[in-house]
Write a protein that holds these residues in place. Sequence first.
Motif, PDB file in Angstrom:
ATOM      1  N   PRO A   1       1.018  -1.114   0.062  1.00 28.24           N
ATOM      2  CA  PRO A   1      -0.005  -0.091  -0.098  1.00 28.24           C
ATOM      3  C   PRO A   1       0.710   1.258  -0.091  1.00 28.24           C
ATOM      4  O   PRO A   1       1.910   1.221   0.364  1.00 28.24           O
ATOM      5  CB  PRO A   1      -0.842  -0.143   1.398  1.00 28.24           C
ATOM      6  CG  PRO A   1       0.107  -1.019   2.080  1.00 28.24           C
ATOM      7  CD  PRO A   1       0.763  -2.187   1.222  1.00 28.24           C
ATOM      8  N   GLN A   2       0.294   2.413  -0.578  1.00 36.21           N
ATOM      9  CA  GLN A   2       1.052   3.730  -0.479  1.00 36.21           C
ATOM     10  C   GLN A   2       1.334   3.923   1.017  1.00 36.21           C
ATOM     11  O   GLN A   2       0.355   3.826   1.840  1.00 36.21           O
ATOM     12  CB  GLN A   2       0.080   4.674  -1.289  1.00 36.21           C
ATOM     13  CG  GLN A   2      -0.190   4.452  -2.628  1.00 36.21           C
ATOM     14  CD  GLN A   2       1.131   4.425  -3.426  1.00 36.21           C
ATOM     15  OE1 GLN A   2       2.290   5.091  -3.030  1.00 36.21           O
ATOM     16  NE2 GLN A   2       1.291   3.529  -4.403  1.00 36.21           N
ATOM     17  N   PRO A   3       2.287   4.632   1.324  1.00 34.72           N
ATOM     18  CA  PRO A   3       2.678   4.829   2.598  1.00 34.72           C
ATOM     19  C   PRO A   3       1.861   6.169   2.966  1.00 34.72           C
ATOM     20  O   PRO A   3       1.649   6.946   2.271  1.00 34.72           O
ATOM     21  CB  PRO A   3       4.295   5.284   2.551  1.00 34.72           C
ATOM     22  CG  PRO A   3       4.502   5.642   1.264  1.00 34.72           C
ATOM     23  CD  PRO A   3       3.439   4.551   0.292  1.00 34.72           C
TER      24      PRO A   3
END
Length: 92
Positions: A40-42
């Motif tokens: 997932p995107q940080p």
Amino acid sequence: MWPVLWTVVRTYAPYVTFPVAFVVGAVGYHLEWFIRGKDPQPVEEEKSISERREERKLDELLGKDHTQVVSLKDKLEFAPKAVLNRNRPEKN
């Protein structure tokens, strides 16, 4: 024969269960990431309350002219009276 087998399993249980638990944990970990897909995107960390307060105080200081200050004489007029002097008559 069963009592001997159970005695051996009970004696060597830590040596057997740790590798089994390690393998099950590793397989589960990789299976979870396989099912989940890409990383997932940080997420940007939210600023703490104290950090937001410090930024707000700095923004307030930027908008003020620090050369214009209230004189001490003006400040003393608005100072509250001491608690012990409340019942004494004021001298005019």
